[in-house]
Design a protein around this motif. Structure first.
Motif, PDB file in Angstrom:
ATOM      1  N   LEU A   1       1.094  -1.200   0.114  1.00 10.99           N
ATOM      2  CA  LEU A   1       0.159  -0.247   0.291  1.00 10.99           C
ATOM      3  C   LEU A   1       1.118   1.178   0.588  1.00 10.99           C
ATOM      4  O   LEU A   1       1.943   1.510   0.826  1.00 10.99           O
ATOM      5  N   VAL A   2       1.020   2.020  -0.906  1.00 18.03           N
ATOM      6  CA  VAL A   2       1.479   3.183  -0.919  1.00 18.03           C
ATOM      7  C   VAL A   2       0.950   4.562  -1.328  1.00 18.03           C
ATOM      8  O   VAL A   2      -0.724   4.412  -1.824  1.00 18.03           O
ATOM      9  N   PHE A   3       0.840   5.679  -0.778  1.00 20.06           N
ATOM     10  CA  PHE A   3       0.459   6.769  -0.815  1.00 20.06           C
ATOM     11  C   PHE A   3       1.141   7.820  -1.465  1.00 20.06           C
ATOM     12  O   PHE A   3       2.500   7.811  -0.880  1.00 20.06           O
ATOM     13  N   GLY A   4       0.749   7.914  -2.339  1.00 18.46           N
ATOM     14  CA  GLY A   4       1.427   9.103  -3.209  1.00 18.46           C
ATOM     15  C   GLY A   4       1.174  10.573  -2.572  1.00 18.46           C
ATOM     16  O   GLY A   4       0.498  10.972  -3.658  1.00 18.46           O
ATOM     17  N   ILE A   5       1.469  11.595  -1.848  1.00 14.59           N
ATOM     18  CA  ILE A   5       1.015  12.788  -1.903  1.00 14.59           C
ATOM     19  C   ILE A   5       2.141  14.135  -2.098  1.00 14.59           C
ATOM     20  O   ILE A   5       2.846  14.038  -2.033  1.00 14.59           O
ATOM     21  N   GLY A   6       1.172  15.065  -2.815  1.00 14.80           N
ATOM     22  CA  GLY A   6       1.964  15.911  -3.433  1.00 14.80           C
ATOM     23  C   GLY A   6       1.270  16.760  -4.450  1.00 14.80           C
ATOM     24  O   GLY A   6      -0.093  16.553  -4.866  1.00 14.80           O
ATOM     25  N   PRO A   7       1.753  17.950  -5.181  1.00 11.09           N
ATOM     26  CA  PRO A   7       1.090  18.782  -5.772  1.00 11.09           C
ATOM     27  C   PRO A   7       1.617  18.841  -7.274  1.00 11.09           C
ATOM     28  O   PRO A   7       1.249  17.168  -7.662  1.00 11.09           O
ATOM     29  N   ALA A   8       0.342  19.328  -8.241  1.00 14.44           N
ATOM     30  CA  ALA A   8       0.504  19.405  -9.697  1.00 14.44           C
ATOM     31  C   ALA A   8       0.959  18.944  -9.772  1.00 14.44           C
ATOM     32  O   ALA A   8       2.167  19.985  -9.414  1.00 14.44           O
ATOM     33  N   GLY A   9       1.389  18.181 -11.148  1.00 19.17           N
ATOM     34  CA  GLY A   9       2.546  18.554 -11.709  1.00 19.17           C
ATOM     35  C   GLY A   9       3.729  17.512 -11.549  1.00 19.17           C
ATOM     36  O   GLY A   9       4.951  17.710 -12.193  1.00 19.17           O
TER      37      GLY A   9
ATOM     38  N   ASN B   1      -2.974 -10.641  -3.167  1.00 15.37           N
ATOM     39  CA  ASN B   1      -1.736 -10.772  -4.229  1.00 15.37           C
ATOM     40  C   ASN B   1      -2.523  -9.273  -4.855  1.00 15.37           C
ATOM     41  O   ASN B   1      -2.423  -9.235  -6.208  1.00 15.37           O
ATOM     42  N   SER B   2      -2.718  -8.722  -4.028  1.00 17.35           N
ATOM     43  CA  SER B   2      -2.696  -7.229  -4.786  1.00 17.35           C
ATOM     44  C   SER B   2      -2.021  -5.979  -4.490  1.00 17.35           C
ATOM     45  O   SER B   2      -1.080  -6.084  -2.878  1.00 17.35           O
ATOM     46  N   ARG B   3      -1.819  -4.646  -4.963  1.00 22.51           N
ATOM     47  CA  ARG B   3      -1.239  -3.594  -4.175  1.00 22.51           C
ATOM     48  C   ARG B   3      -1.877  -2.543  -4.758  1.00 22.51           C
ATOM     49  O   ARG B   3      -2.889  -2.616  -5.849  1.00 22.51           O
ATOM     50  N   MET B   4      -2.382  -1.822  -3.974  1.00 29.37           N
ATOM     51  CA  MET B   4      -3.043  -0.154  -4.193  1.00 29.37           C
ATOM     52  C   MET B   4      -1.825   0.869  -4.144  1.00 29.37           C
ATOM     53  O   MET B   4      -1.142   1.393  -3.070  1.00 29.37           O
ATOM     54  N   ILE B   5      -1.962   2.002  -4.337  1.00 28.57           N
ATOM     55  CA  ILE B   5      -1.585   3.240  -5.088  1.00 28.57           C
ATOM     56  C   ILE B   5      -2.597   4.418  -4.797  1.00 28.57           C
ATOM     57  O   ILE B   5      -3.662   4.146  -5.501  1.00 28.57           O
ATOM     58  N   ILE B   6      -2.109   4.981  -4.139  1.00 30.05           N
ATOM     59  CA  ILE B   6      -3.451   6.070  -3.403  1.00 30.05           C
ATOM     60  C   ILE B   6      -2.951   7.322  -3.409  1.00 30.05           C
ATOM     61  O   ILE B   6      -1.716   7.486  -3.320  1.00 30.05           O
ATOM     62  N   ASN B   7      -2.978   8.078  -4.737  1.00 32.18           N
ATOM     63  CA  ASN B   7      -2.817   9.341  -4.945  1.00 32.18           C
ATOM     64  C   ASN B   7      -3.510  11.147  -4.410  1.00 32.18           C
ATOM     65  O   ASN B   7      -4.651  10.639  -4.745  1.00 32.18           O
TER      66      ASN B   7
ATOM     67  N   ALA C   1      -3.495   9.205   5.823  1.00 31.23           N
ATOM     68  CA  ALA C   1      -2.108   9.138   5.958  1.00 31.23           C
ATOM     69  C   ALA C   1      -1.528   9.715   7.495  1.00 31.23           C
ATOM     70  O   ALA C   1      -0.605   9.044   7.640  1.00 31.23           O
ATOM     71  N   LYS C   2      -2.390   9.930   8.059  1.00 29.41           N
ATOM     72  CA  LYS C   2      -2.058  10.143   9.939  1.00 29.41           C
ATOM     73  C   LYS C   2      -1.914   9.081   9.948  1.00 29.41           C
ATOM     74  O   LYS C   2      -1.283   8.825  11.687  1.00 29.41           O
ATOM     75  N   ILE C   3      -3.810   8.206  10.553  1.00 31.93           N
ATOM     76  CA  ILE C   3      -3.636   7.325  11.338  1.00 31.93           C
ATOM     77  C   ILE C   3      -2.826   6.018  11.041  1.00 31.93           C
ATOM     78  O   ILE C   3      -2.528   5.052  11.448  1.00 31.93           O
ATOM     79  N   LEU C   4      -2.770   5.894   9.039  1.00 34.23           N
ATOM     80  CA  LEU C   4      -2.059   4.787   8.882  1.00 34.23           C
ATOM     81  C   LEU C   4      -0.217   4.621   9.248  1.00 34.23           C
ATOM     82  O   LEU C   4      -0.112   3.546   8.056  1.00 34.23           O
TER      83      LEU C   4
END
Length: 322
Positions: free
Chosen positions: A130-138, A255-261, A281-284
């Protein structure tokens, strides 16, 4: 190995072809280096670079990394040179290796990270469930996530790719749009379609969608499902509420993965609602096999003014918090 620097900071280039690559068309790369290091003397003589002045060490390192890329057959262009300068100034280790990483997406095409933050993001996707990608546009959040999903599908690591976004205006505003439900939600999903078309081509995307290997649907369609053998991308996740985010996270199957942007500075929810992305993002953050990669204005790869605008807003918000 990097070329060894002599006491007077010189780099010998093995042949004329590589020298021309380093200089650039009409010396455009040399001019860029001179502008980036104004307190440094950079002399290109024969097949040798000679550096002097206060910024000689950084200039030497930049050209050495450029030479590594050229020797690997990578094409140098002005944006790449600028990114190389930025990484050297930020003391990033082995910039050429950062820019040389590849994500194969088919048709002989590869996607490469263009900043150290993007490289960390790709590495996190490959190494965590499980991956969180947090950031501005571009900053390439969506594009790199889709590229990583295409790679996982192509290599057989998963059997299908599922891409989803919340339709924030799923109330009255969406109702005013023409067409059936598919036509109404299509604008929300267009960025995901665009990324896939760019990598695979429209014909291959349609073929994979017809056989169920690629699914693109609004977030509401995820309810009640268990997503096995899949790589699942939730885009624009800042526009989920806490209930929606919990629903989505609990869809994860074997056998699954998640990407959260998402971009937590561009939340379109009503002011009374808390962003599910911020909350998750805070609690995990400290749970195993979960990575949170935070991208910044330094990772923006659009027009340089976009990075400047984002930086200005970040400084403004930081000032308000003090």
């Amino acid at each position: 190995m990097l070329p060894a620097a002599s006491p007077d900071l010189r780099i010998s280039v093995p042949d004329n072809r590589l020298m021309m690559e380093l200089l650039g068309d009409r010396d455009i790369h040399l001019r860029a280096l001179e502008k980036a290091f104004p307190d440094t003397s950079i002399v290109a003589r024969g097949n040798e670079f000679i550096f002097g002045g206060a910024g000689a060490t950084d200039a030497h390192t930049t050209v050495a990394e450029m030479l590594l890329m050229a020797q690997r057959g990578e094409q140098l262009d002005p944006p790449t040179v600028q990114r190389m300068v930025s990484m050297v100034r930020a003391s990033v280790e082995a910039p050429a290796d950062v820019l040389d990483e590849q994500v194969p997406v088919g048709r002989g095409k590869v996607v490469r990270p263009k900043t150290i933050g993007q490289r960390r993001y790709i590495d996190a996707i490959r190494e965590h469930t499980l991956v969180f990608g947090i950031g501005p546009a571009g900053t390439g959040k969506t594009y790199l996530a889709v590229a990583s999903a295409v790679e996982a599908l192509a290599t057989g690591a998963v059997k299908r790719m599922i891409l989803t976004r919340p339709a924030v205006e799923a109330g009255e505003n969406l109702g005013f749009l023409p067409g059936d439900l598919e036509a109404k939600i299509n604008p929300y999903l267009r960025p995901l379609h665009d990324a896939l078309y760019d990598m695979l081509g429209p014909d291959e995307v349609r073929r994979l969608m017809d056989r169920g290997a690629i699914e693109i649907a609004p977030l509401a369609y995820m309810r009640g499902r268990t997503l096995n053998d899949a790589i699942v991308i939730l885009d624009e996740a800042q526009n989920t509420n806490r209930r929606q985010m919990k629903m989505f996270l609990t869809r994860l199957g074997f056998n699954s993965r998640m990407i959260i942007n998402g971009d937590v500075t561009q939340v379109d929810l009503a002011s009374s609602k808390v962003s599910g992305l911020k909350h998750a993002a805070k609690i995990l953050r400290n749970l195993p096999d979960i990575a949170i990669v935070e991208l910044t204005a330094a990772d923006v790869i659009r027009h340089r003014i976009v990075a400047a605008v984002i930086g200005a807003y970040e400084r403004h918000e930081e000032g308000k918090r003090r």
